[in-house]
Design an enzyme around this catalytic site. Sequence first.
Site, PDB file in Angstrom:
ATOM      1  N   CYS A 135      24.585   7.528  -6.704  1.00 44.66           N
ATOM      2  CA  CYS A 135      23.596   6.880  -5.834  1.00 44.66           C
ATOM      3  C   CYS A 135      22.526   7.767  -5.520  1.00 44.66           C
ATOM      4  O   CYS A 135      21.290   7.130  -5.346  1.00 44.66           O
ATOM      5  CB  CYS A 135      24.337   6.221  -4.363  1.00 44.66           C
ATOM      6  SG  CYS A 135      25.385   7.479  -3.546  1.00 44.66           S
TER       7      CYS A 135
HETATM    8  N1  LIG Z   1      30.183   4.387  -1.858  1.00 44.46           N
HETATM    9  C1  LIG Z   1      29.187   4.285  -2.755  1.00 44.46           C
HETATM   10  O1  LIG Z   1      27.977   4.330  -2.182  1.00 44.46           O
HETATM   11  C2  LIG Z   1      29.012   4.783  -4.153  1.00 44.46           C
HETATM   12  C3  LIG Z   1      27.929   4.916  -4.789  1.00 44.46           C
HETATM   13  C4  LIG Z   1      27.971   5.228  -6.219  1.00 44.46           C
HETATM   14  C5  LIG Z   1      29.122   5.745  -6.715  1.00 44.46           C
HETATM   15  N2  LIG Z   1      30.235   5.489  -5.946  1.00 44.46           N
HETATM   16  C6  LIG Z   1      31.318   6.199  -6.615  1.00 44.46           C
HETATM   17  O2  LIG Z   1      32.064   5.027  -6.856  1.00 44.46           O
HETATM   18  C7  LIG Z   1      33.749   5.354  -6.838  1.00 44.46           C
HETATM   19  C8  LIG Z   1      34.415   4.397  -5.929  1.00 44.46           C
HETATM   20  O3  LIG Z   1      33.596   4.712  -4.340  1.00 44.46           O
HETATM   21  P1  LIG Z   1      33.892   3.895  -3.016  1.00 44.46           P
HETATM   22  O4  LIG Z   1      32.978   4.044  -2.181  1.00 44.46           O
HETATM   23  O5  LIG Z   1      34.303   2.435  -3.696  1.00 44.46           O
HETATM   24  O6  LIG Z   1      35.328   4.571  -2.849  1.00 44.46           O
HETATM   25  P2  LIG Z   1      36.510   3.880  -2.034  1.00 44.46           P
HETATM   26  O7  LIG Z   1      36.023   3.079  -0.990  1.00 44.46           O
HETATM   27  O8  LIG Z   1      37.111   5.269  -1.262  1.00 44.46           O
HETATM   28  O9  LIG Z   1      37.485   3.115  -3.014  1.00 44.46           O
HETATM   29  C9  LIG Z   1      38.144   3.924  -3.999  1.00 44.46           C
HETATM   30  C10 LIG Z   1      39.530   2.939  -4.320  1.00 44.46           C
HETATM   31  O10 LIG Z   1      40.038   3.606  -5.296  1.00 44.46           O
HETATM   32  C11 LIG Z   1      41.569   3.305  -5.208  1.00 44.46           C
HETATM   33  N3  LIG Z   1      42.323   4.505  -5.654  1.00 44.46           N
HETATM   34  C12 LIG Z   1      42.218   5.772  -4.750  1.00 44.46           C
HETATM   35  N4  LIG Z   1      43.079   6.479  -5.568  1.00 44.46           N
HETATM   36  C13 LIG Z   1      43.499   6.034  -6.730  1.00 44.46           C
HETATM   37  C14 LIG Z   1      44.158   6.475  -7.825  1.00 44.46           C
HETATM   38  N5  LIG Z   1      44.836   7.739  -7.917  1.00 44.46           N
HETATM   39  N6  LIG Z   1      44.484   5.777  -8.876  1.00 44.46           N
HETATM   40  C15 LIG Z   1      43.942   4.373  -8.697  1.00 44.46           C
HETATM   41  N7  LIG Z   1      43.088   3.931  -7.756  1.00 44.46           N
HETATM   42  C16 LIG Z   1      42.863   4.712  -6.573  1.00 44.46           C
HETATM   43  C17 LIG Z   1      41.845   2.767  -3.759  1.00 44.46           C
HETATM   44  O11 LIG Z   1      41.703   1.446  -4.095  1.00 44.46           O
HETATM   45  P3  LIG Z   1      43.232   0.650  -4.023  1.00 44.46           P
HETATM   46  O12 LIG Z   1      43.958   1.310  -2.778  1.00 44.46           O
HETATM   47  O13 LIG Z   1      42.702  -0.938  -3.972  1.00 44.46           O
HETATM   48  O14 LIG Z   1      43.731   1.164  -5.186  1.00 44.46           O
HETATM   49  C18 LIG Z   1      40.218   2.980  -3.299  1.00 44.46           C
HETATM   50  O15 LIG Z   1      40.107   1.978  -2.128  1.00 44.46           O
HETATM   51  C19 LIG Z   1      33.420   6.818  -6.468  1.00 44.46           C
HETATM   52  O16 LIG Z   1      33.802   7.620  -7.624  1.00 44.46           O
HETATM   53  C20 LIG Z   1      32.107   7.203  -5.851  1.00 44.46           C
HETATM   54  O17 LIG Z   1      31.566   8.385  -5.752  1.00 44.46           O
HETATM   55  C21 LIG Z   1      30.095   5.153  -4.876  1.00 44.46           C
END
Ligand SMILES: NC(=O)c1ccc[n+]([C@@H]2O[C@H](COP(=O)([O-])OP(=O)(O)OC[C@H]3O[C@@H](n4cnc5c(N)ncnc54)[C@H](OP(=O)(O)O)[C@@H]3O)[C@@H](O)[C@H]2O)c1
Length: 324
Positions: A135
């Site tokens: 981001c």
């Molecule tokens: N947030 C942002 O603004 C943003 C922007 C750009 C990129 N990103 C990237 O996008 C990715 C996701 O970000 P997010 O903000 O959506 O994170 P998040 O809200 O923490 O969601 C990640 C999800 O991954 C699942 N998970 C966790 N550990 C796991 C594992 N070992 N195996 C399989 N599933 C697992 C969980 O969902 P379940 O419990 O449903 O399995 C968790 O809710 C990250 O790499 C982040 O750096 C985020």
Amino acid sequence: MIKVGIIGGSGYTGGELIRILLQHPGAEIAFVYSTTRAGKALSEVHPDLLGQTSLEFSGEVDPSVDVVFLCLGHGNSKAFLQENPFSPTTKIIDLSNDFRLAADAGFMGRQFVYGLPELHRTEIQGANAVANPGCFATAIELGLLPLAQENLLQEEVHIHAITGSTGAGAGLSPTTHFSWRENNLSWYKPFTHQHLGEISQSLSSLGNAHGKLRLLPLRGNFTRGILATAYTPFSGSLDQARELYADFYHGAAFTQISEVEIHLKQVVNTNQCHLHLHRHEDLLLVTSAVDNLLKGASGQAVHNMNLMFGLPETQGLMLKAGVF
Ligand SMILES: NC(=O)c1ccc[n+]([C@@H]2O[C@H](COP(=O)([O-])OP(=O)(O)OC[C@H]3O[C@@H](n4cnc5c(N)ncnc54)[C@H](OP(=O)(O)O)[C@@H]3O)[C@@H](O)[C@H]2O)c1
């Protein structure tokens, strides 16, 4: 209809993908995989979806979908793909930083293309795997790429970028706790943020070396959006700078150059990046604004899907800003 799988559907970026794809006329959600919510209705975790879908989270993946989005924390995408190999015909769009750097781009017979459409549109169109940019990286790269192309980043570049709390994901931490975040402001990872590698890679990909990138990330007390500023010496006029940016982003569906000062609310809830240029003495100040969860993540991921499948690139992404 493109059949889509979403991995990590209970998180923030997974939730945003579900919201976009439910409205997308060319795609259909085949499954939303979750390690923790299998069997629960999507609307139990994302209550705004009540009445919009009867889908439930699944504990299994369908390895033959047309495209799968990985919305997992850094490091988990590689492990997930090793444990759950998809059909070679399934396209993969990964939102973590597991495959963004050239050194990490080759994995299990696939070559991940860095998914910034303003930089790699043609490669994305032919890709079967895309590493969606970070981001901060999206906001900063879009702010600096036109200068990089003209070899105008030879000096140090000073960058400040402030993000909302959703940038840190759905999990609770001391600095996303309401009591800490509200009415507060702080910096973190000064000059060492993990997105610097991909930013440098993209700027250098245009053939010119660049000066040091001095990035100071800040935590804002709002939920979504990134406002990034960068300044560097510039000997041309403001009109010349504007022409440079207009040329670079000619035809870009989601990157706009504003002649008036910009603020976050004009892009929050949209897939747009707005840029503004300001000249002071010998400096050019570039300001960029994006929604971290849309242009900085899930919106850009759907833009990449549209390009990979030959759909109109704005399909499903003409979203309405909150503004007030
Ligand atoms: N947030 C942002 O603004 C943003 C922007 C750009 C990129 N990103 C990237 O996008 C990715 C996701 O970000 P997010 O903000 O959506 O994170 P998040 O809200 O923490 O969601 C990640 C999800 O991954 C699942 N998970 C966790 N550990 C796991 C594992 N070992 N195996 C399989 N599933 C697992 C969980 O969902 P379940 O419990 O449903 O399995 C968790 O809710 C990250 O790499 C982040 O750096 C985020």
